[in-house]
Design a protein around this motif. Structure first.
Motif, PDB file in Angstrom:
ATOM      1  N   LEU A   1      12.417  46.553  -6.777  1.00 15.95           N
ATOM      2  CA  LEU A   1      11.994  45.205  -6.929  1.00 15.95           C
ATOM      3  C   LEU A   1      11.554  44.612  -5.458  1.00 15.95           C
ATOM      4  CD1 LEU A   1      14.659  43.912  -9.303  1.00 15.95           C
ATOM      5  CD2 LEU A   1      12.419  44.624  -9.812  1.00 15.95           C
TER       6      LEU A   1
ATOM      7  N   LEU B   1       7.004  34.143  -4.677  1.00 12.99           N
ATOM      8  CA  LEU B   1       8.104  33.135  -4.501  1.00 12.99           C
ATOM      9  C   LEU B   1       7.889  32.044  -3.478  1.00 12.99           C
ATOM     10  CD1 LEU B   1      10.666  36.127  -4.435  1.00 12.99           C
ATOM     11  CD2 LEU B   1      10.131  34.633  -6.323  1.00 12.99           C
TER      12      LEU B   1
ATOM     13  N   ALA C   1      14.672  35.112  -3.733  1.00 14.98           N
ATOM     14  CA  ALA C   1      14.977  35.651  -5.044  1.00 14.98           C
ATOM     15  C   ALA C   1      14.354  37.065  -5.072  1.00 14.98           C
ATOM     16  CB  ALA C   1      14.109  34.667  -6.091  1.00 14.98           C
TER      17      ALA C   1
ATOM     18  N   GLY D   1      12.344  40.104  -7.522  1.00 13.67           N
ATOM     19  CA  GLY D   1      11.675  40.447  -8.893  1.00 13.67           C
ATOM     20  C   GLY D   1      10.316  41.019  -8.593  1.00 13.67           C
ATOM     21  N   HIS D   2       9.543  40.818  -9.481  1.00 12.86           N
ATOM     22  CA  HIS D   2       8.268  41.795  -9.307  1.00 12.86           C
ATOM     23  C   HIS D   2       7.083  40.711 -10.280  1.00 12.86           C
ATOM     24  CE1 HIS D   2       5.916  45.327  -9.288  1.00 12.86           C
ATOM     25  NE2 HIS D   2       6.826  45.996  -8.873  1.00 12.86           N
TER      26      HIS D   2
ATOM     27  N   TRP E   1      11.479  36.826 -11.824  1.00 15.14           N
ATOM     28  CA  TRP E   1      12.540  36.814 -10.616  1.00 15.14           C
ATOM     29  C   TRP E   1      13.859  36.259 -10.934  1.00 15.14           C
ATOM     30  CZ3 TRP E   1      14.260  31.879  -9.173  1.00 15.14           C
ATOM     31  CH2 TRP E   1      13.443  30.790  -9.015  1.00 15.14           C
TER      32      TRP E   1
ATOM     33  N   SER F   1       7.282  29.159  -9.051  1.00 14.01           N
ATOM     34  CA  SER F   1       8.366  29.404  -8.607  1.00 14.01           C
ATOM     35  C   SER F   1       9.202  28.282  -7.775  1.00 14.01           C
ATOM     36  CB  SER F   1       8.274  30.647  -7.627  1.00 14.01           C
ATOM     37  OG  SER F   1       7.778  31.656  -8.244  1.00 14.01           O
TER      38      SER F   1
END
Length: 344
Positions: A277, A285, A290, A292-293, A302, A335
């Motif tokens: 990740l 973002l 955070a 995530g992917h 995320w 985001s």
């Protein structure tokens, strides 16, 4: 609808109005509140309204599911992330390829090139193509450089298959989707009637892709490899993201490896990488801290475990062509808007 659902619907409507996609879905968990919203239709030539059951091609978000399966194998002591994977399955070619570790594969530091264009040659038999991808010559020494690589992640999945004796779809189902109760998430192909359309890939003789993996390399390998190929509805995609907020899936070691920066060579300024990740990547973002992917088809998720926030955004931004819409700025706006809601 709750205020959170209203906010999601409004954000999705903005992307639809800007013609970034024909199909959009989003899910958010903030503390104990959970909300889902959908917008649009499956495709320009498919008027099926998007619903909570619509299946989206997750593209490179698939890497997170495969990464979670491998982290479970690490939790179980079946894979040493610092041991050469050649002990299980040799991958790569060239000087140092026998030193590649699972950590390097999951953090894109194994030395593989970003892409492999063998999908352009359909005359190559499938099994030969797979072996040629796995033995792709390295572009840099293992551990020396960060280079985001679908080839490296395909190699990671192949190592997990060789270790367990299970095909990747079975491995992901056994270790990830079944423990989370996800019944409609998995590798395709899926019924096109339930899937949103992605791209017109007539340049490889496919026509409009719907229900089959969009990624050309994954498709050329049968659509069931680690870089792309998983489909999911929005509620289940959010459930996967929510698994990083508790201990339903990963043990203490796996969770730490997924959520903390991994030892790695220098990365592009502004973000770090865990085992599978990205951490604080401004590309999707903004300034939101955070992990995530993202996925090339216009997907992302995320999480902020310490704040109990989980987010997923699924779209078909490549429809009908990948060069029609750039969703990067919208991802950041989305985001940041959710982060503000979570902080309020």
């Amino acid at each position: 609808m709750t205020a959170l659902t209203d906010a999601l619907a409004e954000l999705l409507a903005e992307g639809l109005e800007d013609e970034l996609y024909t199909a959009g879905a989003a899910g958010v968990r903030i503390g104990d509140e959970r909300a889902l919203a959908v917008v649009g239709r499956h495709g320009l030539d498919d008027p099926t309204p998007v619903s909570g059951d619509s299946l989206f091609d997750l593209a490179s978000m698939s890497k997170a599911y495969v990464g979670a399966a491998i982290l479970r194998l690490i939790d179980e002591g079946r894979i040493d992330p610092e041991a050469p994977v050649a002990e299980i399955l040799p991958v790569g070619a060239g000087e140092g390829h026998d030193r590649i570790t699972m950590r390097m594969l999951l953090t894109h530091a194994a030395g593989f090139p970003a892409e492999q264009l063998l999908w352009k040659d359909r005359a190559i038999p499938a099994e030969e193509r797979r072996q040629r991808v796995l033995s792709t010559p390295l572009e840099s020494a293992p551990g020396a450089e960060f280079r985001y690589s679908c080839v490296g992640f395909i190699a990671a999945g192949a190592v997990a298959e060789a270790l367990t004796g299970l095909p990747l779809p079975d491995l992901v189902r056994t270790l990830v989707t079944e423990p989370l109760g996800l019944v409609r998430t998995g590798y395709g192909p899926v019924d096109p009637a339930h899937a949103v359309a992605t791209e017109d890939e007539s340049y490889v003789g496919r026509g409009m892709v719907q229900g089959e993996v969009h990624d050309e390399l994954s498709w050329s390998l049968g659509g069931r490899v680690a870089n792309a190929g998983i489909f999911a509805p929005v509620g289940e995609a959010l459930s996967f993201a929510e698994s990083y907020l508790d201990d339903r899936l990963l043990g203490p070691r796996g969770w730490r490896l997924a959520t903390s920066p991994a030892p790695a060579p220098a990365l592009p300024a502004g973000f770090a990488h865990s085992y599978g990740l990205r951490i604080a990547d401004p590309g999707f973002l903004g300034d939101v801290p955070a992990i995530g992917h993202t996925g090339f088809t216009g997907t992302m998720f995320w999480v902020q475990p310490e704040r109990r926030v989980a987010v997923t955004l699924l779209t078909n931004r490549v429809h009908p062509r990948r060069d029609r819409a750039d969703i990067g700025a919208f991802r950041v706006r989305f985001s940041q808007a959710i982060a503000r809601l979570a902080a309020s």
